[in-house]
Design an enzyme around this catalytic site. Structure first.
Site, PDB file in Angstrom:
ATOM      1  N   THR A  87      -7.889  13.142 -33.402  1.00 41.71           N
ATOM      2  CA  THR A  87      -7.397  14.500 -33.182  1.00 41.71           C
ATOM      3  C   THR A  87      -8.618  15.395 -33.065  1.00 41.71           C
ATOM      4  O   THR A  87      -9.376  15.543 -34.028  1.00 41.71           O
ATOM      5  CB  THR A  87      -6.530  14.972 -34.363  1.00 41.71           C
ATOM      6  OG1 THR A  87      -5.467  14.044 -34.546  1.00 41.71           O
ATOM      7  CG2 THR A  87      -5.959  16.353 -34.081  1.00 41.71           C
ATOM      8  N   LYS A 162      -0.417  17.557 -29.449  1.00 35.84           N
ATOM      9  CA  LYS A 162      -0.625  17.259 -30.872  1.00 35.84           C
ATOM     10  C   LYS A 162      -0.770  18.545 -31.700  1.00 35.84           C
ATOM     11  O   LYS A 162      -0.126  18.716 -32.725  1.00 35.84           O
ATOM     12  CB  LYS A 162      -1.881  16.390 -31.016  1.00 35.84           C
ATOM     13  CG  LYS A 162      -2.402  16.191 -32.409  1.00 35.84           C
ATOM     14  CD  LYS A 162      -1.672  15.114 -33.164  1.00 35.84           C
ATOM     15  CE  LYS A 162      -2.139  15.049 -34.609  1.00 35.84           C
ATOM     16  NZ  LYS A 162      -1.371  14.105 -35.401  1.00 35.84           N
ATOM     17  N   LYS A 237      -7.053  21.036 -40.873  1.00 35.88           N
ATOM     18  CA  LYS A 237      -7.870  20.700 -39.686  1.00 35.88           C
ATOM     19  C   LYS A 237      -7.061  20.965 -38.410  1.00 35.88           C
ATOM     20  O   LYS A 237      -7.549  21.601 -37.470  1.00 35.88           O
ATOM     21  CB  LYS A 237      -8.282  19.219 -39.753  1.00 35.88           C
ATOM     22  CG  LYS A 237      -8.962  18.735 -38.481  1.00 35.88           C
ATOM     23  CD  LYS A 237      -9.145  17.223 -38.424  1.00 35.88           C
ATOM     24  CE  LYS A 237      -9.548  16.817 -37.010  1.00 35.88           C
ATOM     25  NZ  LYS A 237      -9.706  15.385 -36.826  1.00 35.88           N
TER      26      LYS A 237
HETATM   27  P1  NAD Z   1     -11.464   8.265 -41.509  1.00 35.98           P
HETATM   28  O1  NAD Z   1     -12.453   9.233 -42.023  1.00 35.98           O
HETATM   29  O2  NAD Z   1     -10.793   7.319 -42.452  1.00 35.98           O
HETATM   30  O3  NAD Z   1     -12.126   7.375 -40.328  1.00 35.98           O
HETATM   31  C1  NAD Z   1     -13.094   7.837 -39.447  1.00 35.98           C
HETATM   32  C2  NAD Z   1     -14.126   6.720 -39.281  1.00 35.98           C
HETATM   33  O4  NAD Z   1     -15.086   7.095 -38.306  1.00 35.98           O
HETATM   34  C3  NAD Z   1     -14.894   6.437 -40.568  1.00 35.98           C
HETATM   35  O5  NAD Z   1     -14.748   5.077 -40.938  1.00 35.98           O
HETATM   36  C4  NAD Z   1     -16.346   6.779 -40.210  1.00 35.98           C
HETATM   37  O6  NAD Z   1     -17.298   5.943 -40.836  1.00 35.98           O
HETATM   38  C5  NAD Z   1     -16.325   6.574 -38.709  1.00 35.98           C
HETATM   39  N1  NAD Z   1     -17.399   7.273 -38.023  1.00 35.98           N
HETATM   40  C6  NAD Z   1     -17.815   8.545 -38.178  1.00 35.98           C
HETATM   41  N2  NAD Z   1     -18.833   8.822 -37.327  1.00 35.98           N
HETATM   42  C7  NAD Z   1     -19.048   7.694 -36.602  1.00 35.98           C
HETATM   43  C8  NAD Z   1     -19.945   7.339 -35.569  1.00 35.98           C
HETATM   44  N3  NAD Z   1     -20.839   8.226 -35.107  1.00 35.98           N
HETATM   45  N4  NAD Z   1     -19.895   6.093 -35.073  1.00 35.98           N
HETATM   46  C9  NAD Z   1     -18.997   5.181 -35.541  1.00 35.98           C
HETATM   47  N5  NAD Z   1     -18.117   5.457 -36.516  1.00 35.98           N
HETATM   48  C10 NAD Z   1     -18.132   6.696 -37.054  1.00 35.98           C
HETATM   49  O7  NAD Z   1     -10.373   9.134 -40.729  1.00 35.98           O
HETATM   50  P2  NAD Z   1      -8.909   8.670 -40.263  1.00 35.98           P
HETATM   51  O8  NAD Z   1      -7.910   9.076 -41.300  1.00 35.98           O
HETATM   52  O9  NAD Z   1      -8.967   7.265 -39.779  1.00 35.98           O
HETATM   53  O10 NAD Z   1      -8.675   9.669 -39.020  1.00 35.98           O
HETATM   54  C11 NAD Z   1      -9.279   9.433 -37.751  1.00 35.98           C
HETATM   55  C12 NAD Z   1      -8.736  10.455 -36.769  1.00 35.98           C
HETATM   56  O11 NAD Z   1      -7.319  10.339 -36.696  1.00 35.98           O
HETATM   57  C13 NAD Z   1      -9.018  11.901 -37.137  1.00 35.98           C
HETATM   58  O12 NAD Z   1      -9.336  12.617 -35.975  1.00 35.98           O
HETATM   59  C14 NAD Z   1      -7.711  12.381 -37.761  1.00 35.98           C
HETATM   60  O13 NAD Z   1      -7.527  13.775 -37.620  1.00 35.98           O
HETATM   61  C15 NAD Z   1      -6.712  11.598 -36.939  1.00 35.98           C
HETATM   62  N6  NAD Z   1      -5.414  11.380 -37.596  1.00 35.98           N
HETATM   63  C16 NAD Z   1      -5.361  10.963 -38.906  1.00 35.98           C
HETATM   64  C17 NAD Z   1      -4.133  10.761 -39.495  1.00 35.98           C
HETATM   65  C18 NAD Z   1      -4.036  10.297 -40.940  1.00 35.98           C
HETATM   66  O14 NAD Z   1      -2.931  10.351 -41.512  1.00 35.98           O
HETATM   67  N7  NAD Z   1      -5.125   9.840 -41.560  1.00 35.98           N
HETATM   68  C19 NAD Z   1      -2.945  10.960 -38.774  1.00 35.98           C
HETATM   69  C20 NAD Z   1      -3.035  11.336 -37.434  1.00 35.98           C
HETATM   70  C21 NAD Z   1      -4.288  11.552 -36.856  1.00 35.98           C
END
Ligand code: NAD
Length: 290
Positions: A87, A162, A237
């Site tokens: 997102t 979204k 966010k």
């Molecule tokens: P998270 O923080 O668990 O995962 C993000 C991952 O990205 C981490 O493991 C981090 O190490 C990795 N990362 C960061 N910078 C990086 C880079 N330069 N290279 C490689 N890896 C890198 O977050 P999440 O909960 O998995 O969410 C991911 C996305 O999905 C976000 O944009 C969030 O808004 C969206 N989202 C989350 C949810 C939820 O319920 N968690 C629901 C819908 C959408």
């Protein structure tokens, strides 16, 4: 299909695992987390992208997406598709799509709804922006990771859908919580309130499917001490992204703006961080008008 998967956190990890389970050849990269069993581990984002038919990213925000895209686009093979499921702001999504197109690649913005549970169960909903051909290439993967993929329009349309959806969600959750707090003060039983509203014109997903009052309605985070679920800081966010987009597009969104302000206060000053976003109800319970 050969897939590069970058960002293997709470969402990306189980999404990549479902692609492996379905028999795809997945190479993963994350700064911290190891890929799921059965996926290869790349030493960099560019290495994960090399030779892949589709590169999927699932990253925290637009700035990180743009940095990762700058690294992977030159490494991708001609005609491959870069599919971002994070997102992020609409402008970042469009900027990445433009860079991909000028490198002869397809690009999709495909944010999801359904949370960690949906990622693990393969029941996410994808809202997708980008060209028809790129959508057709990635559709079989959406069908593995999710139960529905809606092609919303050109680049940025997925992110637009979204943030509009989540702006409605933030506003209706606050409205539902403040209505319960008012009902309490008027001596109205919460179950009766639910029975009426859930079948009347005040109904919404927040009331009917995710009721913020413990013990009322179907099972939800309120029945589990407001453990997320969908954390208040993630709602914040998304509300901030909606206001950033509204500003850029000169759209009048007073309810979205107020919701963003209330969730800012909740997360930053009222112990809301780490709580489910429906924990706005105990917050309102404690307050009077002053
Ligand atoms: P998270 O923080 O668990 O995962 C993000 C991952 O990205 C981490 O493991 C981090 O190490 C990795 N990362 C960061 N910078 C990086 C880079 N330069 N290279 C490689 N890896 C890198 O977050 P999440 O909960 O998995 O969410 C991911 C996305 O999905 C976000 O944009 C969030 O808004 C969206 N989202 C989350 C949810 C939820 O319920 N968690 C629901 C819908 C959408």
């Amino acid at each position: 299909m050969k897939i590069g998967f970058i960002g293997l956190g709470n969402m990306g990890g189980p999404m990549a695992a479902n692609l492996v389970k379905a028999g795809h050849e997945v190479t993963g990269f994350d700064l911290v987390t190891a890929p799921p069993e059965g996926a290869a581990r790349a030493a960099s984002a560019a290495e994960a992208a090399k030779g892949a038919d589709v590169v999927i990213t699932m990253l925290p925000n637009g700035a990180i997406l743009q940095a990762v895209a700058a690294e992977v686009i030159p490494a991708m093979k001609s005609g491959a598709v870069l599919c971002d499921c994070s997102t992020v702001d609409v402008e970042s999504a469009r900027a990445v799509a433009e860079k991909a197109a000028s490198a002869g690649l397809g690009a999709l913005d495909a944010p999801v709804s359904g949370g960690i549970g949906g990622a693990a169960a393969g029941t996410l909903t994808f809202m997708v922006g980008g060209a028809d051909a790129a959508f057709a290439t990635v559709k079989p993967l959406f069908d593995i990771m999710g139960q529905k993929a809606v092609h919303c329009g050109d680049a940025g349309a997925g992110q637009a859908a979204k943030i509009c959806n989540n702006m409605i969600l933030g506003v209706t959750m606050i409205a539902t919580c403040e209505a319960f707090a008012l009902a309490d003060k008027l001596g109205l039983d919460r179950q009766k309130m639910f029975d009426v509203v859930s079948t009347s014109s005040g109904y919404s997903w927040s009331m009917n499917a995710y009721c913020p009052a413990p013990g009322v309605g179907p099972q939800s985070p309120s029945d589990n001490g407001y453990k997320p679920g969908f954390a208040a800081e993630l709602m914040l966010k998304d509300l901030r992204l909606s206001q950033q987009a509204a500003e850029a597009a000169d759209a009048d969104t007073p309810m979205g703006q107020l919701a963003a302000e209330l969730y800012t206060r909740f997360v930053e000053h009222e112990n809301g961080k780490g709580m489910d976003f429906s924990a706005m109800l105990p917050r309102f319970e404690q307050r009077s008008r002053g």
